[in-house]
Write an enzyme that holds these catalytic residues in place. Structure first.
Site, PDB file in Angstrom:
ATOM      1  N   LYS A 170     -14.131   1.962   9.604  1.00  0.00           N
ATOM      2  CA  LYS A 170     -12.742   2.411   9.774  1.00  0.00           C
ATOM      3  C   LYS A 170     -12.166   2.512   8.366  1.00  0.00           C
ATOM      4  O   LYS A 170     -11.734   1.521   7.776  1.00  0.00           O
ATOM      5  CB  LYS A 170     -11.985   1.384  10.614  1.00  0.00           C
ATOM      6  CG  LYS A 170     -10.639   1.851  11.134  1.00  0.00           C
ATOM      7  CD  LYS A 170      -9.704   2.086  10.048  1.00  0.00           C
ATOM      8  CE  LYS A 170      -8.365   1.522  10.056  1.00  0.00           C
ATOM      9  NZ  LYS A 170      -7.544   2.292   9.056  1.00  0.00           N
ATOM     10  N   GLY A 201      -8.165   6.325  11.755  1.00  0.00           N
ATOM     11  CA  GLY A 201      -6.975   5.970  12.510  1.00  0.00           C
ATOM     12  C   GLY A 201      -6.194   4.888  11.809  1.00  0.00           C
ATOM     13  O   GLY A 201      -6.489   4.521  10.667  1.00  0.00           O
ATOM     14  N   GLY A 203      -4.560   1.063  11.216  1.00  0.00           N
ATOM     15  CA  GLY A 203      -5.023  -0.308  11.326  1.00  0.00           C
ATOM     16  C   GLY A 203      -4.616  -0.928  12.647  1.00  0.00           C
ATOM     17  O   GLY A 203      -5.401  -1.648  13.282  1.00  0.00           O
ATOM     18  N   GLU A 245     -12.301  -9.599   1.717  1.00  0.00           N
ATOM     19  CA  GLU A 245     -12.079  -9.330   0.290  1.00  0.00           C
ATOM     20  C   GLU A 245     -10.620  -8.927   0.173  1.00  0.00           C
ATOM     21  O   GLU A 245     -10.236  -7.839   0.576  1.00  0.00           O
ATOM     22  CB  GLU A 245     -12.985  -8.179  -0.187  1.00  0.00           C
ATOM     23  CG  GLU A 245     -14.474  -8.411   0.010  1.00  0.00           C
ATOM     24  CD  GLU A 245     -15.037  -9.447  -0.953  1.00  0.00           C
ATOM     25  OE1 GLU A 245     -14.436  -9.682  -2.010  1.00  0.00           O
ATOM     26  OE2 GLU A 245     -16.093 -10.023  -0.625  1.00  0.00           O
ATOM     27  N   CYS A 279      -7.589  -4.524  -7.090  1.00  0.00           N
ATOM     28  CA  CYS A 279      -7.398  -5.871  -6.541  1.00  0.00           C
ATOM     29  C   CYS A 279      -7.610  -6.940  -7.617  1.00  0.00           C
ATOM     30  O   CYS A 279      -6.940  -7.961  -7.616  1.00  0.00           O
ATOM     31  CB  CYS A 279      -8.343  -6.093  -5.371  1.00  0.00           C
ATOM     32  SG  CYS A 279     -10.035  -5.698  -5.785  1.00  0.00           S
ATOM     33  N   GLU A 379       1.409 -10.075  -5.381  1.00  0.00           N
ATOM     34  CA  GLU A 379       0.632  -8.926  -5.844  1.00  0.00           C
ATOM     35  C   GLU A 379       1.551  -7.703  -5.821  1.00  0.00           C
ATOM     36  O   GLU A 379       2.094  -7.351  -4.790  1.00  0.00           O
ATOM     37  CB  GLU A 379      -0.553  -8.706  -4.890  1.00  0.00           C
ATOM     38  CG  GLU A 379      -1.456  -7.583  -5.311  1.00  0.00           C
ATOM     39  CD  GLU A 379      -2.636  -7.390  -4.364  1.00  0.00           C
ATOM     40  OE1 GLU A 379      -2.412  -7.214  -3.152  1.00  0.00           O
ATOM     41  OE2 GLU A 379      -3.784  -7.417  -4.847  1.00  0.00           O
TER      42      GLU A 379
END
Ligand code: NAD
Length: 472
Positions: A170, A201, A203, A245, A279, A379
């Site tokens: 996905k 699509g 989440g 992650e 990230c 973040e």
């Protein structure tokens, strides 16, 4: 690219069961480029079914044969590198040269490396009276973000397949074009039907269906910490394996003997790569208070040298953020930091000059950031660097580790042993000493709320291997 209106299921392009679509916007022009299907949970059911049916055959396929398929995928990715770099520049907003060197080159490497690692791996060993056997889980659900779309997909899909699992991917709905290109490549590489499947699509619909699905044995997620927690909760109902992650707020510590003129520009470039949407970006610069002036000057100069503009234009070093939502979020972070007492060194929340279109944010440096401020903890995921002064090395380590995250860190000193001693104290999954580059063969993953998995290399393969002990 002709398949954007379809999903890839059981070895063929097929229509989604749903009729809604998601528009894909070019963040530089703000124009809609195409639309992808908004998949449904029925699509997920069909994809998981196909993957389940394909699993016994793929598991039974010799590792060397699986490695051959992956090598073919790597070759085709490489053949299409120039085109894929342009595609990524349009989809994510990454400057073209960087798109080629990172967004496209890293996935090529991952497919080759997964093939090599899987071929060399010893799947059985004797331990005391037992035979310890490592074997694939079955069906892997992979959910990936938009910031390095192809790279994040490759880190999961290449290793999951190399280990003998089948996959339902996905991809992110925000920057999905690379995923379509990869699915085309899988199709052409002639993998057996059902080994690789892709359902696009949101989440909320496709991601949740995959995380909760009883037919999925392992869900591998890369994305934000908030969504990672949600995926874990959904996955808990079926006790499937979960590897995460997640985000980061990574520090670069300049020890008192480090040279700011050498270190600071490199940290700034690292922090602003991919418009700060990385990230593991080093977004907190932890520096001796006595050198704050020098550090600020070097940071300002480096930030102002990050020419913003069209990612496809020669000389652009900073593209737009991926979406209007992200741009607005990042600007709000800057405004809040200034409200909370951070000092603006350069940049700021105003739109940049001379760029009437595109989701651009000024490369921004904030100084005298303290742990009380949100910008120390949160973040930002944009071109925003926070400078945090310290008075002793012990305080520097405390500041660096004062985070719910623990994805990456760096330490700078001309004295290698001194740097290594601090590197050992930093609670992060990867630590760079001085200008050390990312090693794409080293395990990559987070401490604390940055995640619980490791990708790449041998450990990245073992993530996708279940353990059986046979007593004989
Ligand atoms: P995100 O968490 O919003 O989305 C990631 C993926 O999860 C997307 O495919 C999304 O559609 C899906 N998703 C969203 N809600 C879901 C739900 N309720 N259930 C299941 N799936 C759902 O993240 P993003 O904005 O796409 O990416 C940026 C984030 O990813 C940042 O926090 C960044 O630090 C993190 N990231 C981490 C790594 C790493 O290796 N540690 C690498 C890249 C990005």
């Amino acid at each position: 690219m002709h398949h954007h209106s379809q999903i890839y299921l059981d070895g063929a392009w097929r229509p989604s069961r749903g009729t809604d679509v998601i528009e894909v916007v070019n963040p530089t022009t703000e124009q809609v480029m195409c639309a992808v299907p908004q998949g449904t949970s029925a699509d997920v059911d069909a994809a998981v079914d196909a993957a389940r049916r394909a699993f016994p055959g793929w598991w039974d396929t010799p590792t060397a044969r699986r490695a051959e398929y992956l090598g073919r995928v790597a070759d085709r990715l490489e053949q299409r590198a120039a085109e894929l770099a342009v595609l990524t520049a349009r989809d994510v907003g990454a400057p073209l040269a960087f798109a080629r060197a990172a967004h496209v080159a890293l996935p090529v490497l991952s497919f080759r490396q997964a093939a090599d690692v899987a071929s060399a791996y010893a799947y059985e060993r004797q331990e005391g009276g037992s035979l310890i056997v490592r074997e694939p889980y079955g069906v892997v659900g992979a959910i990936t973000p938009w910031n390095y779309p192809l790279h994040q997909i490759a880190a999961k899909v290449a290793y999951a397949l190399a280990a003998g699992n089948t996959v339902v991917l996905k991809p992110s709905e925000v920057a999905p074009l690379g995923a379509w290109a990869l699915a085309e490549i899988f199709d052409k590489a002639g993998l057996p039907p059902g080994v690789f499947n892709m359902v696009s699509g949101t989440g909320a619909v496709v991601g949740e269906a995959l995380a909760a699905h009883k037919g999925v044995d392992l869900v591998s997620f890369t994305g934000s910490t908030a969504v990672g927690k949600r995926v874990s909760r959904l996955a808990a109902e079926t006790v499937k394996r979960v590897t995460l992650e997640l985000g980061g707020k990574s520090p670069a510590v300049l020890l008192p003997d480090a040279d700011p003129v050498e270190a600071v520009p490199r940290v700034v470039v690292n922090a602003f790569l991919n418009s700060g949407q990385t990230c593991s970006a080093l977004t907190r610069l932890v520096v001796p208070r006595s050198r704050l002036g020098e550090v600020e000057r070097a940071a300002r100069q480096a930030a102002e040298a990050m020419t913003a503009g069209d990612p496809l234009a020669e000389g652009t070093r900073l593209g737009p953020l991926v979406s209007a939502t992200q741009r607005d979020r990042v600007r709000a972070h800057i405004t809040r930091a200034l409200d909370e007492g951070a000092r603006l060194v350069t940049g700021g929340a105003l739109p940049p000059d001379g760029l009437p279109r595109g989701y651009f944010v000024r490369p921004t440096v904030l100084s005298e950031v303290t742990p009380r401020m949100a910008v120390h903890r949160d973040e930002v995921f944009g071109p925003v660097l926070a400078i945090e002064p310290y008075d002793s090395v012990a305080e520097a380590v405390r500041l660096a580790n004062d985070s719910d995250y623990g994805l990456a860190a760096a330490v700078w000193s001309p004295d290698r042993d001194r740097a290594l001693a601090v590197a050992r104290l930093l609670r992060a999954g990867q630590v760079g000493v001085n200008s050390a580059d990312l090693n794409p063969r080293a395990p990559f993953g987070g401490y604390k709320q940055s995640g619980n998995g490791r990708e790449h290399g041998v450990l990245g393969l073992e993530e996708f291997l279940e353990i059986k002990s046979v007593q004989v």
